[in-house]
Design a protein around this motif. Structure first.
Motif, PDB file in Angstrom:
ATOM      1  N   VAL A 110      -9.749   0.184  -9.963  1.00 36.94           N
ATOM      2  CA  VAL A 110      -8.806   0.950  -9.160  1.00 36.94           C
ATOM      3  C   VAL A 110      -9.178   0.848  -7.684  1.00 36.94           C
ATOM      4  O   VAL A 110     -10.352   0.958  -7.316  1.00 36.94           O
ATOM      5  CB  VAL A 110      -8.808   2.435  -9.595  1.00 36.94           C
ATOM      6  CG1 VAL A 110      -7.869   3.251  -8.709  1.00 36.94           C
ATOM      7  CG2 VAL A 110      -8.399   2.556 -11.049  1.00 36.94           C
ATOM      8  N   LEU A 119      -3.127   3.866   0.234  1.00 40.90           N
ATOM      9  CA  LEU A 119      -3.278   4.635  -0.999  1.00 40.90           C
ATOM     10  C   LEU A 119      -3.870   6.019  -0.748  1.00 40.90           C
ATOM     11  O   LEU A 119      -4.445   6.623  -1.639  1.00 40.90           O
ATOM     12  CB  LEU A 119      -4.172   3.872  -1.991  1.00 40.90           C
ATOM     13  CG  LEU A 119      -3.649   2.504  -2.438  1.00 40.90           C
ATOM     14  CD1 LEU A 119      -4.619   1.881  -3.428  1.00 40.90           C
ATOM     15  CD2 LEU A 119      -2.272   2.610  -3.058  1.00 40.90           C
ATOM     16  N   ILE A 122      -3.489   8.917  -3.244  1.00 38.05           N
ATOM     17  CA  ILE A 122      -4.122   8.897  -4.557  1.00 38.05           C
ATOM     18  C   ILE A 122      -5.454   9.631  -4.489  1.00 38.05           C
ATOM     19  O   ILE A 122      -6.316   9.283  -3.686  1.00 38.05           O
ATOM     20  CB  ILE A 122      -4.337   7.449  -5.038  1.00 38.05           C
ATOM     21  CG1 ILE A 122      -2.985   6.753  -5.158  1.00 38.05           C
ATOM     22  CG2 ILE A 122      -5.068   7.425  -6.365  1.00 38.05           C
ATOM     23  CD1 ILE A 122      -3.090   5.320  -5.593  1.00 38.05           C
ATOM     24  N   ASN A 127     -10.079   7.016  -9.104  1.00 38.51           N
ATOM     25  CA  ASN A 127     -10.658   5.701  -8.885  1.00 38.51           C
ATOM     26  C   ASN A 127     -11.500   5.196 -10.053  1.00 38.51           C
ATOM     27  O   ASN A 127     -12.649   4.792  -9.896  1.00 38.51           O
ATOM     28  CB  ASN A 127     -11.505   5.715  -7.603  1.00 38.51           C
ATOM     29  CG  ASN A 127     -10.650   5.940  -6.381  1.00 38.51           C
ATOM     30  OD1 ASN A 127      -9.452   5.685  -6.399  1.00 38.51           O
ATOM     31  ND2 ASN A 127     -11.253   6.427  -5.322  1.00 38.51           N
ATOM     32  N   ASP A 144      -4.375   2.338 -16.743  1.00 41.38           N
ATOM     33  CA  ASP A 144      -4.069   3.672 -16.229  1.00 41.38           C
ATOM     34  C   ASP A 144      -5.358   4.287 -15.691  1.00 41.38           C
ATOM     35  O   ASP A 144      -6.452   3.771 -15.902  1.00 41.38           O
ATOM     36  CB  ASP A 144      -3.421   4.559 -17.297  1.00 41.38           C
ATOM     37  CG  ASP A 144      -4.341   4.869 -18.478  1.00 41.38           C
ATOM     38  OD1 ASP A 144      -5.566   4.642 -18.388  1.00 41.38           O
ATOM     39  OD2 ASP A 144      -3.838   5.357 -19.505  1.00 41.38           O
ATOM     40  N   ASN A 149      -1.740   7.117 -12.775  1.00 40.72           N
ATOM     41  CA  ASN A 149      -1.243   5.957 -12.058  1.00 40.72           C
ATOM     42  C   ASN A 149      -1.383   4.717 -12.934  1.00 40.72           C
ATOM     43  O   ASN A 149      -2.361   4.570 -13.668  1.00 40.72           O
ATOM     44  CB  ASN A 149      -2.038   5.739 -10.764  1.00 40.72           C
ATOM     45  CG  ASN A 149      -1.987   6.954  -9.867  1.00 40.72           C
ATOM     46  OD1 ASN A 149      -0.927   7.484  -9.580  1.00 40.72           O
ATOM     47  ND2 ASN A 149      -3.154   7.410  -9.425  1.00 40.72           N
ATOM     48  N   THR A 151      -1.544   0.584 -12.816  1.00 38.88           N
ATOM     49  CA  THR A 151      -1.804  -0.514 -11.897  1.00 38.88           C
ATOM     50  C   THR A 151      -1.805  -1.841 -12.647  1.00 38.88           C
ATOM     51  O   THR A 151      -2.385  -1.954 -13.725  1.00 38.88           O
ATOM     52  CB  THR A 151      -3.165  -0.329 -11.207  1.00 38.88           C
ATOM     53  OG1 THR A 151      -3.172   0.914 -10.502  1.00 38.88           O
ATOM     54  CG2 THR A 151      -3.436  -1.461 -10.222  1.00 38.88           C
ATOM     55  N   HIS A 161      -1.342  -4.416  -8.006  1.00 43.91           N
ATOM     56  CA  HIS A 161      -0.079  -3.787  -7.649  1.00 43.91           C
ATOM     57  C   HIS A 161      -0.022  -2.401  -8.294  1.00 43.91           C
ATOM     58  O   HIS A 161      -0.217  -2.280  -9.511  1.00 43.91           O
ATOM     59  CB  HIS A 161       1.110  -4.605  -8.151  1.00 43.91           C
ATOM     60  CG  HIS A 161       1.115  -6.037  -7.699  1.00 43.91           C
ATOM     61  ND1 HIS A 161       1.634  -6.431  -6.494  1.00 43.91           N
ATOM     62  CD2 HIS A 161       0.663  -7.164  -8.315  1.00 43.91           C
ATOM     63  CE1 HIS A 161       1.509  -7.747  -6.370  1.00 43.91           C
ATOM     64  NE2 HIS A 161       0.932  -8.211  -7.463  1.00 43.91           N
ATOM     65  N   LEU A 162       0.233  -1.386  -7.504  1.00 50.09           N
ATOM     66  CA  LEU A 162       0.458  -0.050  -8.045  1.00 50.09           C
ATOM     67  C   LEU A 162       1.873  -0.010  -8.603  1.00 50.09           C
ATOM     68  O   LEU A 162       2.848  -0.016  -7.866  1.00 50.09           O
ATOM     69  CB  LEU A 162       0.269   1.005  -6.952  1.00 50.09           C
ATOM     70  CG  LEU A 162       0.363   2.462  -7.394  1.00 50.09           C
ATOM     71  CD1 LEU A 162      -0.701   2.780  -8.440  1.00 50.09           C
ATOM     72  CD2 LEU A 162       0.227   3.387  -6.195  1.00 50.09           C
ATOM     73  N   THR A 165       3.478   5.846 -10.633  1.00 46.39           N
ATOM     74  CA  THR A 165       2.520   6.943 -10.491  1.00 46.39           C
ATOM     75  C   THR A 165       3.034   8.215 -11.144  1.00 46.39           C
ATOM     76  O   THR A 165       4.210   8.337 -11.484  1.00 46.39           O
ATOM     77  CB  THR A 165       2.235   7.236  -9.004  1.00 46.39           C
ATOM     78  OG1 THR A 165       3.441   7.727  -8.388  1.00 46.39           O
ATOM     79  CG2 THR A 165       1.758   5.999  -8.283  1.00 46.39           C
TER      80      THR A 165
END
Length: 209
Positions: A110, A119, A122, A127, A144, A149, A151, A161-162, A165
């Motif tokens: 993350v 970000l 977030i 993380n 996840d 979130n 990703t 890439h996110l 969310t």
């Protein structure tokens, strides 16, 4: 599956969990030593043709391994957590292991807020990837985190890439999974009910990614 016949595979001397039969190679299974926490050796690989099993990815004392998933005929993806401070001092993230030769790759972790200004929204506790899956064509990994979130990681370029969310589940998780055409991701989401009810959602991977 074809005949309904039930046969013996093998016995283990611990609580077996998270059993997965490979959809790609007949009679191969992956399973875990289930403890409800950090197992001393979580992942195992079994061959029902020879009725044998062996550890899959020998983990170190400083690693917290969780959530293995078969992604293609030769690879298993899994997570090494870093949700605790002492776990952040060693490599973590979504890992890939080759079932044939044992080769391991770290696919990504993350993105942290302090390294990525875009970000900032977030929370820091997000993380660490929690659950993962991979596309059968080998291009994508998806994970996840603890705050819902989702990703995507391009395993060929390392680009992240996110995807979406806010899909927190209480006390569960989004648990992303790829469609068979590798163009969509299925998740369970509490976004519409603040985590009180389970909804299944399908998220498209944008073209051009």
């Amino acid at each position: 599956m074809k005949t309904g016949e039930i046969g013996f595979a093998f016995n283990v001397d611990f609580t077996m969990g998270h059993v997965q039969a490979s959809p790609f190679v007949s009679r191969e299974i992956v399973f875990c030593h289930e403890t409800g926490g950090d197992s001393p050796q979580r992942m195992w690989f079994g061959d029902m043709t020879t009725n044998t099993y062996q550890p899959l990815y020998i983990e170190s004392d400083y690693e917290w391994v969780i959530h293995e998933t078969i992604t293609d005929a030769d690879h298993v993806y899994f997570n090494v957590l870093c949700h605790l401070e002492h776990l952040k001092k060693k490599p973590s993230g979504i890992f890939s292991i080759n079932l044939r030769n044992g080769h391991v790759r770290v696919l990504g972790q993350v993105l942290s807020n302090d390294m990525n200004p875009e970000l900032k929204a977030i929370p820091a506790e997000a993380n660490s990837f929690w659950h993962c899956n991979g596309s059968s064509d080998g291009k994508w990994a998806v994970g996840d985190d603890f705050t819902g979130n989702i990703t995507l990681i391009n395993t060929r370029t390392g680009q992240m890439h996110l995807l979406t969310t806010g899909h927190v589940m209480k006390p569960d998780h989004a648990h992303p999974y790829f469609s068979t055409d590798n163009k969509r991701v299925l998740i369970q989401s509490g976004r519409l009910s603040e985590g009180k009810r389970l909804n299944l959602m399908v998220v498209d991977i944008p073209e051009g990614w």
